[in-house]
Design an enzyme around this catalytic site. Structure first.
Site, short mmCIF file in Angstrom:
data_model
loop_
_atom_site.label_atom_id
_atom_site.label_comp_id
_atom_site.label_asym_id
_atom_site.label_seq_id
_atom_site.Cartn_x
_atom_site.Cartn_y
_atom_site.Cartn_z
CE1 TYR A 151 11.32 41.32 69.49
CE2 TYR A 151 9.54 42.19 70.87
CZ TYR A 151 10.88 42.18 70.49
OH TYR A 151 11.77 43.02 71.12
CG HIS A 206 17.82 44.59 78.16
ND1 HIS A 206 18.44 43.51 77.56
CD2 HIS A 206 16.99 45.11 77.22
CE1 HIS A 206 18.00 43.39 76.31
NE2 HIS A 206 17.12 44.34 76.08
CG ASN A 240 8.74 46.13 76.09
OD1 ASN A 240 8.80 47.34 75.95
ND2 ASN A 240 8.87 45.27 75.10
CE1 TYR A 270 0.30 94.05 82.64
CE2 TYR A 270 1.80 92.74 81.31
CZ TYR A 270 0.88 93.76 81.41
OH TYR A 270 0.55 94.48 80.30
NE ARG A 293 -3.05 94.77 85.96
CZ ARG A 293 -2.72 95.36 84.82
NH1 ARG A 293 -3.51 95.23 83.77
NH2 ARG A 293 -1.62 96.07 84.70
CG PHE A 335 7.23 49.67 73.75
CD1 PHE A 335 7.90 50.67 73.06
CD2 PHE A 335 6.90 48.53 73.05
CE1 PHE A 335 8.25 50.54 71.73
CE2 PHE A 335 7.25 48.37 71.71
CZ PHE A 335 7.92 49.39 71.05
CD GLU A 352 14.28 49.35 70.81
OE1 GLU A 352 14.93 50.11 71.54
OE2 GLU A 352 14.11 48.14 71.05
#
Length: 526
Positions: A58, A88, A200, A284, A287, A332, A417
């Site tokens: 791959y 991409h 990646n 608060y 404190r 990834f 994915e």
């Protein structure tokens, strides 16, 4: 930050957020050691051997994502790597901060230098050239889903290797072709696996996490000091910060915050002046600072620890272990950082939330000697009333940004994915929250300093006196209305520049070593 040498060895050295920022700011030079170069070259040869054999692996000789079953010929494996960077590069939105883009380059070099990604030495050297010469690629802020890696932003980051895209160089945004012409550079010819190795990974998420760790640490440290200044201004008690209390509920952050604030208040004339007062306990927001600031500090520590794992990991895919073993896995995936970033985002928001409550408390006029709205002649003057409107708006905006990005997942890549982290969105969002937090703390600094003035001629401890004097060098005491936006901008600069933290470095040598140690060796180093 720990002191380090002027050189960092990519691939061998242990990278932290602090070291990454020092490299990005040209305070430390990152180099690839000879040992790492040997591993890189050997691993590259493994990839070349796989291509020569023609066995399907791959990303080396197959398509990507849902095209993983499409075989690519030997002749086309190089075209494939160039194509993936271009196809991409689909990011949109404004460019990320130049420092963030430079951090991405630095973090990617660290990961690739481990020698498991099949990258060529010449490709890494070109990336180093961009880092060393501050020729930083333009990277759009939107388009990553945080798995399979930060594909879109990393693609834009490495377009300049092909002579494409744009860079920021010498303060100007220019086409890469113009940069190449000026420096007699040529595009890189990417080999098999290289394009995929470059795009990646989690470097967009991790770069944002580096800035989150640094900026949130600064806010945490300053919030303790500003909160202590407010305690003095409103005559709060020192007892809630005694170690005897916090050892019985021993969270690291709580113990640390309580010790810091107690050290700031010790030796205070203001504190001694109301030691026998009738008030039993404070609200608060005064404190419970150890519990609230401490919880945020614990969240910060969690992110810091996970980030250091990420900065020293290999996060691309597939991983090339040997000629016999390549593993197509999921390193990834941004989920480990995505969840921790969301946690830190909430921590930052809560720090601003309690700060806004202290500001409101300071305006009520219920503390002896401190007038309502922090001004004596009100009616004709509104005093500090509207400053709290601003912090309320900022605190509310932050609450709206606290929905965890990692709780969402939209399948991508035609279902290949089918679970993604959205950590890239979480990282951007966390920085927005911290930016708002800095503004809230700046306004609390102004109101705390104003309340503190009403305690004169009594003095506080050494550090708080010095902090108050430093604030007054930049913003004067207000005895009537003025354009408070000018004061706020000055105070924001003090917070962003960490001016009040640097006050400690300038203290006289006669100040006790214990006090200085309390603030120079903190739990929260990065």
């Amino acid at each position: 930050m720990a002191t380090i040498s002027n050189q960092f060895l990519y691939g061998e050295g242990y990278l932290t957020a602090g070291i990454a920022l020092q490299i990005a700011r040209n305070e430390v030079k990152g180099i690839i050691s000879e040992a790492s170069r040997t591993k890189i070259k050997d691993n590259r040869q493994v990839v070349e051997n796989i291509v020569a054999k023609g066995e399907a692996v791959y990303g080396i000789n197959t398509g990507f994502g849902p095209l993983c079953t499409t075989m690519i010929s030997k002749e086309e494996t190089r075209i494939l790597q160039s194509n993936i960077l271009q196809s991409h590069s689909v990011g949109v939105g404004e460019p990320i901060d130049t420092e963030l883009a430079k951090l991405m380059l630095i973090l990617k070099v660290q990961s690739l230098s481990k020698g498991y990604s099949g990258i060529a030495e010449t490709t890494l050297d070109r990336i180093l050239w961009h880092i060393d010469n501050d020729a930083i690629p333009i990277v759009p802020c939107q388009g990553s889903v945080g798995a399979s890696g930060d594909l879109a932003p990393l693609s834009h980051l490495f377009l300049p290797l092909l002579g494409l895209g744009e860079v920021v160089y010498e303060g100007k945004r220019i086409p890469t072709s113009e940069l190449f012409e000026a420096h007699n550079l040529s595009p890189i010819d990417l080999g098999p696996k290289e394009g995929l190795a470059l795009i990646n990974g989690t470097q967009f998420i991790a770069a944002h996490a580096v800035q989150v760790v640094a900026k949130l640490q600064s806010c945490l440290s300053q919030a303790d000091i500003i909160g202590a200044l407010m305690i003095e201004g409103l005559q709060g008690s020192i007892k809630p910060f005694f170690s005897e209390l916090h050892q019985l509920r021993a969270y690291k952050g709580n113990i640390h915050v309580a010790a810091r604030i107690k050290a700031l208040l010790e030796g205070s004339e203001i504190m001694e002046d109301h030691a026998a007062c009738e008030r039993v306990q404070d609200p608060y927001s005064l404190r419970c600072m150890p519990q609230v600031h401490g919880a945020s500090r614990n969240a910060w520590l969690h992110l810091k620890e996970l980030l250091e794992v990420e900065l020293n990991s290999v996060t691309d895919n597939p991983i090339v272990i040997s000629e016999e073993l390549t593993i197509s896995g999921g390193s990834f995936h941004g989920q480990p950082l995505a969840m921790a970033i969301d946690y830190a985002c909430l921590a930052a928001s809560e720090l601003g939330n309690i700060s806004d409550r202290r500001i409101y408390l300071a305006l009520e006029g219920t503390s002896p000697g401190v007038p309502k709205l922090l001004l004596e002649n009100t009616g004709i003057n509104s005093g500090y009333m509207i400053l709290q409107y601003t912090t309320a708006a900022l605190a509310s905006e932050n609450k709206g940004l606290c929905f965890p990005s990692s709780a969402d997942s939209i399948p991508t890549s035609l279902g290949q994915e089918d679970h993604v982290s959205m950590g890239s969105i979480g990282g951007r969002k966390a920085l927005r929250v911290i930016n708002n937090l800095e503004k809230i703390l700046a306004i609390e600094l102004l109101t705390a300093a104003q309340a503190f003035d009403y305690r004169k001629p009594l003095k506080s401890g050494t550090i708080l006196n010095a902090v108050h004097e430093k604030v007054r060098e930049h913003v004067s005491f207000a005895d009537k209305d003025r354009v408070f936006a000018i004061d706020i901008e000055k105070a924001i600069s003090l917070i962003k520049d960490q001016t009040i933290l640097r006050v400690i470095d300038g203290l006289d040598e006669t100040v006790s070593n214990t006090l200085k140690t309390q603030f120079s060796n903190e739990l929260d180093k990065y």
